[in-house]
Design an enzyme around this catalytic site. Structure first.
Site: not given
Ligand code: SAM
Length: 295
Positions: A225, A106-108, A110-111, A172
């Protein structure tokens, strides 16, 4: 911007004669776009301050040339600066007030914040994130935007456990980020076929968990993305074959291409074509991929 030869060859295969337009768009900085946070402000409240033009596929998204990220309205949480193509994922998931939603990566936020606004701060969102530093930014953004229907969780999404099942799930996924080349040309430095394979492995594991928490008739949106079929269509094909999900069409006021049905000798099932690929030169955005899956 120097795109490595192996990557250029892959993109030329996908883009069927439009590689030069693609490369030219990637060399330009992106347009600034933002979402009005309807939990705190009306569309008029914000668009009357900043000269804005609607993002056609988002109810609350706008382009502007103003420096909205430095504004008091941003600080107050009346708006969220967000890349316009990425606004599509929540629009496709379309959560409503009574839903229980899982946002697995979910981070940061946006969605997550976009969905909370669509749900009018009702129902429930579980927003999970692995990286504890990024989790802080997620929490900060939830507070700034006045979100109260969301709980956060800090585990590897592949090990996420809950007794709950969800009406809607957003995956995402972490990816090779090539769709962000316009704002972050550094993404080219970390690109390699090995990294694409590594991302694809993580994405499949996350998809297995995301699909397992989806209620009957529930909707799962898978988005990235990036442009690699291994990270996109192959993961959707996996969800269809392993979890029996179906892949539905995505409509909207944007130019896109259908999901690929074949890549490097691997054939994907016919429904994969219903996913959408958005390239930067088509709508003057970042790059994006989205699939709408249903149990
Ligand atoms: N959905 C977010 C937004 O719209 O702001 C962007 C998400 S970003 C594309 C992918 C996120 O997945 C990153 O914050 C990353 O740290 C996290 N991530 C990576 N591997 C992960 C895992 N195994 N479990 C949970 N989160 C993970």
């Amino acid at each position: 911007m120097q795109i490595p030869g192996v990557l250029e060859a892959r993109l030329r295969l996908q883009l069927e004669g439009e590689y030069d337009e693609f490369a030219e768009a990637c060399s330009r900085p992106p347009r600034t776009s933002y979402r009005v946070n309807t939990l705190k402000a009306s569309i008029d409240d914000v668009t009357s301050v900043f000269d804005s033009e609607p993002v056609p596929w988002s109810h609350t998204g706008f382009y502007t040339e103003a420096r909205v990220g430095d504004s008091i309205e941003h600080f107050q949480g009346l708006l969220y600066v967000q890349e316009s193509a990425s606004m599509l994922a929540a629009e496709v998931l379309d959560p409503v007030e009574c839903d229980c939603v899982l946002d697995l990566t979910a981070a940061p936020g946006s969605k997550t914040t976009q969905m909370a606004a669509m749900m009018k701060n009702e129902g429930c969102i579980v927003a999970n994130e692995l990286d504890s530093q990024r989790l802080k930014t997620l929490r900060f953004n939830l507070n700034r935007m006045g979100v109260v229907n969301t709980v956060v969780s800090n585990v590897d999404g592949a090990r996420f456990r809950s007794k709950m099942r969800f009406d809607r799930v957003l995956l995402d996924a972490p990816c090779s980020n090539l769709g962000q080349l316009r704002e972050n040309p550094e993404a080219l430095k970390s690109w390699s076929e090995g990294n694409v394979r590594r991302c694809a492995g993580v994405q499949r594991k996350l998809m297995d968990v995301a699909a397992s928490f989806l209620k009957k008739d529930g909707v799962l949106v898978y988005s990235t993305c990036t442009f690699s079929p291994e990270e996109n269509e192959a993961v959707v094909d996996h969800a269809i074959r392993k979890h029996g999900l179906s892949c539905e069409g995505i409509g909207g006021e944007f130019k896109s291409r259908n999901g690929l049905l074949e890549w490097k000798g691997k054939r994907y099932g016919p429904e994969v074509e219903n996913s959408v690929r958005i390239y930067p030169h088509e709508n003057d955005t970042g790059g994006f991929f989205a699939a709408k899956l249903r149990r």
